[in-house]
Design a protein around this motif. Sequence first.
Motif, PDB file in Angstrom:
ATOM      1  N   SER A  24      13.999  -4.224  -4.805  1.00 26.72           N
ATOM      2  CA  SER A  24      14.303  -5.622  -5.018  1.00 26.72           C
ATOM      3  C   SER A  24      13.657  -6.138  -6.286  1.00 26.72           C
ATOM      4  O   SER A  24      12.506  -5.845  -6.591  1.00 26.72           O
ATOM      5  N   ALA A  25      14.412  -6.962  -7.056  1.00 28.97           N
ATOM      6  CA  ALA A  25      13.865  -7.582  -8.257  1.00 28.97           C
ATOM      7  C   ALA A  25      13.234  -8.923  -7.940  1.00 28.97           C
ATOM      8  O   ALA A  25      12.666  -9.582  -8.802  1.00 28.97           O
ATOM      9  N   ALA A  26      13.380  -9.374  -6.674  1.00 23.76           N
ATOM     10  CA  ALA A  26      12.890 -10.699  -6.290  1.00 23.76           C
ATOM     11  C   ALA A  26      11.394 -10.700  -6.018  1.00 23.76           C
ATOM     12  O   ALA A  26      10.794 -11.759  -5.896  1.00 23.76           O
ATOM     13  N   ARG A  27      10.796  -9.572  -5.936  1.00 23.76           N
ATOM     14  CA  ARG A  27       9.361  -9.505  -5.658  1.00 23.76           C
ATOM     15  C   ARG A  27       8.757  -8.373  -6.469  1.00 23.76           C
ATOM     16  O   ARG A  27       9.459  -7.473  -6.929  1.00 23.76           O
ATOM     17  N   PRO A  28       7.433  -8.398  -6.675  1.00 27.12           N
ATOM     18  CA  PRO A  28       6.810  -7.285  -7.400  1.00 27.12           C
ATOM     19  C   PRO A  28       6.888  -6.007  -6.579  1.00 27.12           C
ATOM     20  O   PRO A  28       7.065  -6.043  -5.352  1.00 27.12           O
ATOM     21  N   LEU A  29       6.774  -4.897  -7.264  1.00 32.03           N
ATOM     22  CA  LEU A  29       6.684  -3.629  -6.553  1.00 32.03           C
ATOM     23  C   LEU A  29       5.453  -3.644  -5.659  1.00 32.03           C
ATOM     24  O   LEU A  29       4.407  -4.186  -6.032  1.00 32.03           O
ATOM     25  N   ARG A  30       5.569  -3.034  -4.504  1.00 33.78           N
ATOM     26  CA  ARG A  30       4.435  -2.998  -3.578  1.00 33.78           C
ATOM     27  C   ARG A  30       4.055  -1.543  -3.344  1.00 33.78           C
ATOM     28  O   ARG A  30       4.883  -0.719  -2.941  1.00 33.78           O
ATOM     29  N   ALA A  54      -1.622  -6.582 -13.051  1.00 39.30           N
ATOM     30  CA  ALA A  54      -1.188  -7.047 -14.372  1.00 39.30           C
ATOM     31  C   ALA A  54       0.068  -6.321 -14.843  1.00 39.30           C
ATOM     32  O   ALA A  54       0.734  -6.786 -15.781  1.00 39.30           O
ATOM     33  N   LEU A  55       0.384  -5.205 -14.208  1.00 36.60           N
ATOM     34  CA  LEU A  55       1.557  -4.423 -14.595  1.00 36.60           C
ATOM     35  C   LEU A  55       2.713  -4.604 -13.615  1.00 36.60           C
ATOM     36  O   LEU A  55       3.657  -3.828 -13.605  1.00 36.60           O
ATOM     37  N   GLY A  56       2.622  -5.636 -12.781  1.00 33.39           N
ATOM     38  CA  GLY A  56       3.734  -5.979 -11.912  1.00 33.39           C
ATOM     39  C   GLY A  56       3.796  -5.227 -10.601  1.00 33.39           C
ATOM     40  O   GLY A  56       4.848  -5.169  -9.969  1.00 33.39           O
ATOM     41  N   VAL A  57       2.677  -4.660 -10.170  1.00 30.84           N
ATOM     42  CA  VAL A  57       2.639  -3.928  -8.905  1.00 30.84           C
ATOM     43  C   VAL A  57       1.577  -4.552  -8.006  1.00 30.84           C
ATOM     44  O   VAL A  57       0.435  -4.760  -8.433  1.00 30.84           O
ATOM     45  N   GLU A  58       1.945  -4.830  -6.772  1.00 26.48           N
ATOM     46  CA  GLU A  58       1.016  -5.412  -5.799  1.00 26.48           C
ATOM     47  C   GLU A  58       0.477  -4.306  -4.898  1.00 26.48           C
ATOM     48  O   GLU A  58       1.205  -3.772  -4.064  1.00 26.48           O
ATOM     49  N   ALA A 117       4.815  -2.826  11.511  1.00 29.85           N
ATOM     50  CA  ALA A 117       5.250  -3.592  12.676  1.00 29.85           C
ATOM     51  C   ALA A 117       5.239  -5.087  12.394  1.00 29.85           C
ATOM     52  O   ALA A 117       6.015  -5.854  12.980  1.00 29.85           O
ATOM     53  N   GLN A 118       4.380  -5.512  11.479  1.00 30.50           N
ATOM     54  CA  GLN A 118       4.295  -6.917  11.092  1.00 30.50           C
ATOM     55  C   GLN A 118       5.335  -7.287  10.046  1.00 30.50           C
ATOM     56  O   GLN A 118       5.376  -8.426   9.582  1.00 30.50           O
ATOM     57  N   GLY A 119       6.168  -6.320   9.655  1.00 30.32           N
ATOM     58  CA  GLY A 119       7.219  -6.593   8.695  1.00 30.32           C
ATOM     59  C   GLY A 119       6.871  -6.310   7.253  1.00 30.32           C
ATOM     60  O   GLY A 119       7.653  -6.631   6.348  1.00 30.32           O
ATOM     61  N   GLU A 120       5.703  -5.726   7.010  1.00 26.80           N
ATOM     62  CA  GLU A 120       5.313  -5.376   5.639  1.00 26.80           C
ATOM     63  C   GLU A 120       6.245  -4.280   5.108  1.00 26.80           C
ATOM     64  O   GLU A 120       6.604  -3.350   5.840  1.00 26.80           O
ATOM     65  N   GLN A 121       6.599  -4.389   3.829  1.00 23.39           N
ATOM     66  CA  GLN A 121       7.446  -3.391   3.189  1.00 23.39           C
ATOM     67  C   GLN A 121       6.751  -2.864   1.939  1.00 23.39           C
ATOM     68  O   GLN A 121       6.122  -3.628   1.192  1.00 23.39           O
ATOM     69  N   PHE A 122       6.876  -1.570   1.720  1.00 24.30           N
ATOM     70  CA  PHE A 122       6.254  -0.940   0.556  1.00 24.30           C
ATOM     71  C   PHE A 122       7.290  -0.099  -0.172  1.00 24.30           C
ATOM     72  O   PHE A 122       8.121   0.569   0.448  1.00 24.30           O
ATOM     73  N   ASP A 123       7.221  -0.134  -1.491  1.00 26.31           N
ATOM     74  CA  ASP A 123       8.139   0.662  -2.304  1.00 26.31           C
ATOM     75  C   ASP A 123       7.677   2.108  -2.416  1.00 26.31           C
ATOM     76  O   ASP A 123       8.487   3.004  -2.672  1.00 26.31           O
ATOM     77  N   ALA A 124       6.381   2.340  -2.239  1.00 26.25           N
ATOM     78  CA  ALA A 124       5.848   3.703  -2.332  1.00 26.25           C
ATOM     79  C   ALA A 124       4.450   3.723  -1.742  1.00 26.25           C
ATOM     80  O   ALA A 124       3.811   2.675  -1.562  1.00 26.25           O
ATOM     81  N   VAL A 125       3.983   4.922  -1.450  1.00 23.38           N
ATOM     82  CA  VAL A 125       2.617   5.123  -0.983  1.00 23.38           C
ATOM     83  C   VAL A 125       1.961   6.161  -1.879  1.00 23.38           C
ATOM     84  O   VAL A 125       2.577   7.166  -2.249  1.00 23.38           O
ATOM     85  N   LEU A 126       0.715   5.894  -2.253  1.00 20.54           N
ATOM     86  CA  LEU A 126      -0.096   6.821  -3.048  1.00 20.54           C
ATOM     87  C   LEU A 126      -1.255   7.288  -2.195  1.00 20.54           C
ATOM     88  O   LEU A 126      -2.037   6.468  -1.694  1.00 20.54           O
ATOM     89  N   THR A 127      -1.377   8.602  -1.993  1.00 25.64           N
ATOM     90  CA  THR A 127      -2.522   9.160  -1.271  1.00 25.64           C
ATOM     91  C   THR A 127      -3.390   9.921  -2.265  1.00 25.64           C
ATOM     92  O   THR A 127      -2.905  10.769  -3.009  1.00 25.64           O
ATOM     93  N   SER A 128      -4.679   9.603  -2.289  1.00 22.65           N
ATOM     94  CA  SER A 128      -5.592  10.192  -3.271  1.00 22.65           C
ATOM     95  C   SER A 128      -6.577  11.126  -2.581  1.00 22.65           C
ATOM     96  O   SER A 128      -7.154  10.782  -1.552  1.00 22.65           O
ATOM     97  N   SER A 129      -6.765  12.308  -3.141  1.00 20.39           N
ATOM     98  CA  SER A 129      -7.691  13.272  -2.547  1.00 20.39           C
ATOM     99  C   SER A 129      -8.356  14.104  -3.637  1.00 20.39           C
ATOM    100  O   SER A 129      -7.834  14.172  -4.750  1.00 20.39           O
ATOM    101  N   PRO A 130      -9.529  14.732  -3.339  1.00 23.58           N
ATOM    102  CA  PRO A 130     -10.133  14.926  -2.025  1.00 23.58           C
ATOM    103  C   PRO A 130     -10.697  13.631  -1.430  1.00 23.58           C
ATOM    104  O   PRO A 130     -10.932  12.721  -2.165  1.00 23.58           O
ATOM    105  N   PRO A 131     -10.916  13.667  -0.091  1.00 15.80           N
ATOM    106  CA  PRO A 131     -10.654  14.765   0.844  1.00 15.80           C
ATOM    107  C   PRO A 131      -9.158  15.013   1.003  1.00 15.80           C
ATOM    108  O   PRO A 131      -8.376  14.064   1.162  1.00 15.80           O
TER     109      PRO A 131
END
Length: 445
Positions: free
Chosen positions: A2-8, A36-40, A138-152
């Motif tokens: 969506s262009a109506a909201r920042p990337l999440r 600052a780069l348009g991502v929440e 469950a609360q209706g939150e939507q995300f455009d992507a997930v980043l997992t950082s490791s280690p661990p």
Amino acid sequence: MSAARPLRLLVITYYWPPSGGAGVQRSLKFVKHLPALGVEPTVITVDPEKGAYPVLDHSLAAEVPAGVHVIRTGTSEPFGSYKKLTGRQQIPYGGFVGESKTSVAQRFFKFVRGNLFIPDARRGWNRHALQAVAELIAQGEQFDAVLTSSPPHSTQLIGLALKQRYGLRWLADLRDPWTDIYYHQELNQTPLARWLDARYERQVLEQADIVLTTSTDTRQLFLGKAAGLAPGKFHVLPNGYDESDFQLPSEPPPDQLLITHTGTISETYHIELWLSAVAECARRHPAVPLRLRFVGKVSDGVQRQLADNGLLPVTELIPFVPHDESVGYLRRATVLLMAIPDVPHNLGILPGKVFEYLAANKPVICIGPAGSDADLLLRECGAGQAFAYGAYEAMLAHLEELVAQWQINPNLDLPSLGHARYSRRALTGQLVALVRGGDEVARNR
């Protein structure tokens, strides 16, 4: 999207302020620059009262942007039992590895860590993090992507589960190798445990939409883990430096040639011949006040090497300090020392501090393999080069060259090294391009 909201972007990381050390920097700096780069960003991490951090740095909390939603969860980890049975209060790096083998309890915990806690002892956090994500969705939150950082690396299994459950676009950020990490052989894994660990690794590499590594060599290492892996989804996104950390002017001492090392160093880094070269250089040039400063954890073995070379009187040992103080020590050095551990697959070891060394505009002495990613970076930026562990004569010649330059001008600061592309903001921009769905320039870095 969506262009109506920042990337999440949902950022899942075990290490987060007040955790200190190198592991927290990457995710923290990404989150600092994303808004600052348009991502929440929304961050899921462990409650520091329940988690296990080797070191603390409360000063880093000031770098989390106001308004960033940080969710801290419980965890279920074995470190409380470890403390009780070993009598040690400090949490070990790497999950019970890299320690002395003289204690029966420590050897026992290494075996347990390697065979019952796969891929690592912090896996007990996963179900708590997954529950937090489930509640958000469950609360209706939507995300455009997930980043997992490791280690661990157990954190990557959270991303794997989210991909399978919700179909989220998944970026697996692997700061270090997994089954090829240098201490892996210390775990004494059974064949079954080794198989399971490697299976988890392959699943992550196969199912992640994007795999991020910090060096070219590590990218190649992961690409060789399974047949059919698509090279186009593997991206090198190195660590970097934050420009805001380097606003104060450089202050090299006018009355001494001060060589500074920051971070942990042990016998594995094999700086003993370099220390011998320092001692010989000091003997040849008694009128030059050559001094050493180590900021961070210095093993007993390295301290013995300093003593054996008669260098303790000219060496300052400073325990772990907050990150901003560590940067201050870089500014107040004449020359900076870094070392690459002498371990398998060390060509791809590119410590995050090398970028801060570059930002300090000081000459850098690197002890490690020629042709490594660190060596190539230093040469590319004109900051220095790597000296092989056994290259005593070359080390001594280089030290004498620095002494000669210092006698002419005690300020050895270098001109601008052309390292702007390694700023945390620029690198976060590349991350944003990948979150948006791919950018060919970022893809092939």
